[in-house]
Design a protein around this motif. Structure first.
Motif, PDB file in Angstrom:
ATOM      1  N   SER A  11      37.050  30.739  33.305  1.00  0.00           N
ATOM      2  CA  SER A  11      36.065  30.219  32.365  1.00  0.00           C
ATOM      3  C   SER A  11      35.344  31.314  31.589  1.00  0.00           C
ATOM      4  O   SER A  11      34.563  31.016  30.680  1.00  0.00           O
ATOM      5  N   VAL A  12      35.581  32.570  31.952  1.00  0.00           N
ATOM      6  CA  VAL A  12      34.939  33.686  31.233  1.00  0.00           C
ATOM      7  C   VAL A  12      35.551  33.791  29.843  1.00  0.00           C
ATOM      8  O   VAL A  12      36.776  33.773  29.688  1.00  0.00           O
ATOM      9  N   ARG A  13      34.702  33.897  28.842  1.00  0.00           N
ATOM     10  CA  ARG A  13      35.161  34.002  27.458  1.00  0.00           C
ATOM     11  C   ARG A  13      34.759  35.368  26.898  1.00  0.00           C
ATOM     12  O   ARG A  13      33.594  35.615  26.625  1.00  0.00           O
ATOM     13  N   LEU A  14      35.760  36.235  26.753  1.00  0.00           N
ATOM     14  CA  LEU A  14      35.513  37.551  26.182  1.00  0.00           C
ATOM     15  C   LEU A  14      36.062  37.600  24.764  1.00  0.00           C
ATOM     16  O   LEU A  14      37.073  36.976  24.452  1.00  0.00           O
ATOM     17  N   HIS A  15      35.386  38.344  23.907  1.00  0.00           N
ATOM     18  CA  HIS A  15      35.788  38.481  22.512  1.00  0.00           C
ATOM     19  C   HIS A  15      35.583  39.929  22.097  1.00  0.00           C
ATOM     20  O   HIS A  15      35.330  40.799  22.946  1.00  0.00           O
ATOM     21  N   ARG A  16      35.713  40.184  20.814  1.00  0.00           N
ATOM     22  CA  ARG A  16      35.676  41.568  20.343  1.00  0.00           C
ATOM     23  C   ARG A  16      34.374  42.275  20.717  1.00  0.00           C
ATOM     24  O   ARG A  16      34.384  43.464  21.049  1.00  0.00           O
ATOM     25  N   ASN A  17      33.270  41.559  20.695  1.00  0.00           N
ATOM     26  CA  ASN A  17      31.977  42.205  20.935  1.00  0.00           C
ATOM     27  C   ASN A  17      31.676  42.452  22.412  1.00  0.00           C
ATOM     28  O   ASN A  17      30.772  43.236  22.731  1.00  0.00           O
ATOM     29  N   ASN A  18      32.379  41.771  23.320  1.00  0.00           N
ATOM     30  CA  ASN A  18      32.124  42.010  24.745  1.00  0.00           C
ATOM     31  C   ASN A  18      33.417  42.293  25.514  1.00  0.00           C
ATOM     32  O   ASN A  18      33.479  42.110  26.727  1.00  0.00           O
ATOM     33  N   ALA A  19      34.443  42.775  24.791  1.00  0.00           N
ATOM     34  CA  ALA A  19      35.727  43.065  25.429  1.00  0.00           C
ATOM     35  C   ALA A  19      35.612  44.157  26.482  1.00  0.00           C
ATOM     36  O   ALA A  19      36.480  44.285  27.355  1.00  0.00           O
ATOM     37  N   HIS A  20      34.524  44.953  26.427  1.00  0.00           N
ATOM     38  CA  HIS A  20      34.335  46.019  27.414  1.00  0.00           C
ATOM     39  C   HIS A  20      34.063  45.471  28.815  1.00  0.00           C
ATOM     40  O   HIS A  20      34.012  46.237  29.781  1.00  0.00           O
ATOM     41  N   TYR A  21      33.892  44.165  28.943  1.00  0.00           N
ATOM     42  CA  TYR A  21      33.731  43.547  30.260  1.00  0.00           C
ATOM     43  C   TYR A  21      35.078  43.306  30.953  1.00  0.00           C
ATOM     44  O   TYR A  21      35.107  42.955  32.133  1.00  0.00           O
ATOM     45  N   ALA A  22      36.184  43.453  30.251  1.00  0.00           N
ATOM     46  CA  ALA A  22      37.480  43.027  30.794  1.00  0.00           C
ATOM     47  C   ALA A  22      37.823  43.737  32.095  1.00  0.00           C
ATOM     48  O   ALA A  22      38.224  43.107  33.081  1.00  0.00           O
ATOM     49  N   LEU A  23      37.665  45.064  32.126  1.00  0.00           N
ATOM     50  CA  LEU A  23      38.007  45.803  33.341  1.00  0.00           C
ATOM     51  C   LEU A  23      37.101  45.416  34.492  1.00  0.00           C
ATOM     52  O   LEU A  23      37.562  45.237  35.632  1.00  0.00           O
ATOM     53  N   LEU A  24      35.811  45.248  34.229  1.00  0.00           N
ATOM     54  CA  LEU A  24      34.891  44.830  35.289  1.00  0.00           C
ATOM     55  C   LEU A  24      35.273  43.461  35.842  1.00  0.00           C
ATOM     56  O   LEU A  24      35.188  43.222  37.054  1.00  0.00           O
ATOM     57  N   MET A  25      35.709  42.546  34.982  1.00  0.00           N
ATOM     58  CA  MET A  25      36.094  41.214  35.457  1.00  0.00           C
ATOM     59  C   MET A  25      37.359  41.286  36.321  1.00  0.00           C
ATOM     60  O   MET A  25      37.473  40.588  37.333  1.00  0.00           O
ATOM     61  N   HIS A  26      38.320  42.136  35.951  1.00  0.00           N
ATOM     62  CA  HIS A  26      39.509  42.324  36.793  1.00  0.00           C
ATOM     63  C   HIS A  26      39.110  42.858  38.168  1.00  0.00           C
ATOM     64  O   HIS A  26      39.621  42.399  39.200  1.00  0.00           O
ATOM     65  N   LEU A  27      38.208  43.837  38.174  1.00  0.00           N
ATOM     66  CA  LEU A  27      37.766  44.416  39.441  1.00  0.00           C
ATOM     67  C   LEU A  27      37.024  43.397  40.292  1.00  0.00           C
ATOM     68  O   LEU A  27      37.250  43.295  41.502  1.00  0.00           O
ATOM     69  N   CYS A  28      36.149  42.619  39.661  1.00  0.00           N
ATOM     70  CA  CYS A  28      35.407  41.584  40.396  1.00  0.00           C
ATOM     71  C   CYS A  28      36.350  40.531  40.962  1.00  0.00           C
ATOM     72  O   CYS A  28      36.171  40.064  42.097  1.00  0.00           O
TER      73      CYS A  28
END
Length: 352
Positions: free
Chosen positions: A150-167
């Motif tokens: 349900s997490v929605r990442l886009h260009r402005n918050n794409a820097h969360y992607a690695l943290l979400m994989h780790l979590c």
């Protein structure tokens, strides 16, 4: 497959998630990390510190509150039912710019779970405590696997992607016993299903980024049948590498033993089912544009045994080989490139 050095695990995860460049900007020290959990914890800590320096993500969120001044839209029905107007108040629906977004909630909850796990080093738990104090206004939640979808990442918050994989990886393996409340961390490097998926993603992204091949993942292959039949099982190759002069079908086999021995005293052999599977794919795959027949590649991760051997089965060339994950990373990269070099094999088994 528990003997993978932590530095190699770091690179494997970075390639698997296609986020190695992002991870390297965090400048994580990989020394003195005895376990995979230590690596994940340190990565989450460094990533969260970097995130807080950058500024945590905010978004407009629907709010409802009883106010003495009008804000947003008045909910007349609720105001009348609660007789608020008699007290010079109204219930208002409005939006507020807040950090209480799902990806922030997942991150904060993961940090809280790590802080509560006694196997995490005290120094790291102290760092977690400092970070949690800086994450006010974010509501913790009991994380479920469905939350990540349900997490929605886009260009402005794409820097969360690695943290979400780790979590996701931490919470998939950080288990709480409902009866005792005791928390345990399941070593994901022992989990064949998880590591097989990560290994396949690593091979996919490595060849996609480091070679000139066009690489496709989970590719369906049609049966060479004159008439369609709904009873025919589906065929799906792990990867297919293509360029003008070559087509290579790659199967990634995450097995503890790359070879099998049927009887005591007999020499080890390749897994027959893997050869049957790959041979079938090659027989039903059409030749390339220049008429070149497709090739096959079987890759086994290994932490000691080494071999690479070429076979020709029913006119189709197949290479079976091991990737020694105990080697320094630059040598692992060399091995990955060498697997694609025609005529470069060493059929005798060796041990490192």
């Amino acid at each position: 497959m528990t003997g993978i050095p932590i530095r190699n695990l770091y690179y494997l995860l970075g390639y698997a998630w296609d986020l190695l460049e992002e991870a390297e900007t965090w400048q994580v020290e990989l020394e003195n990390l005895p376990t995979g959990l230590d690596l994940l914890t340190r990565l989450i800590l460094r990533g969260t510190q970097r995130l807080l320096r950058r500024g945590i993500d905010h978004g407009y969120m629907a709010q409802a509150d009883v106010l003495t001044t009008i804000r947003g839209r008045i909910d007349f029905t609720a105001s009348a039912r609660r007789m608020l107007m008699e007290r010079a108040k109204v219930q208002c629906d409005f939006e507020e710019f807040l950090p209480d977004l799902l990806h922030n909630r997942i991150l904060k909850s993961t940090l809280r779970n790590l802080q509560a796990y006694p196997e995490v080093a005290q120094r790291q738990r102290s760092e977690v405590h400092v970070l949690l104090r800086r994450m006010e206004g974010i509501t913790p939640l009991k994380i479920r696997s469905t939350h990540f979808g349900s997490v929605r990442l886009h260009r402005n918050n794409a820097h969360y992607a690695l943290l979400m994989h780790l979590c996701r990886l931490v919470n998939a393996n950080l288990l709480v016993c409902e009866e005792t409340g005791k928390t345990t961390f399941k070593n994901f490097m022992r989990e064949k299903g998880q590591m097989a998926k990560l290994f396949q993603s690593f091979v996919y992204n490595f060849y996609r980024k480091e070679t000139q091949f066009v690489v496709s993942q989970e590719v369906p292959i049609d049966w060479d049948s004159q008439e369609p039949n709904p009873l025919l099982p589906s065929m799906k190759a792990d990867l297919i590498l293509k360029r003008k002069d070559r087509t290579i079908v790659v199967e990634c086999k995450f097995y503890e033993e790359a070879l099998q021995t049927h009887y005591l005293g007999t020499s080890p052999k390749l897994h027959s089912t893997h050869l049957y599977q790959l041979s079938t794919y090659l027989q039903h795959l059409q030749p390339g544009l220049d008429g070149t027949p497709p090739e096959g590649l079987l890759i086994y991760p290994a932490t000691g045994i080494q071999f690479s051997t070429d076979l020709v089965l029913a006119g189709k060339r197949i290479r079976a080989c091991t990737l020694d994950l105990m080697e320094p990373w630059n040598l692992i990269a060399e091995q990955m490139h060498r697997f694609l070099v025609q005529g470069h094999s060493y059929p005798h088994i060796g041990y490192s």
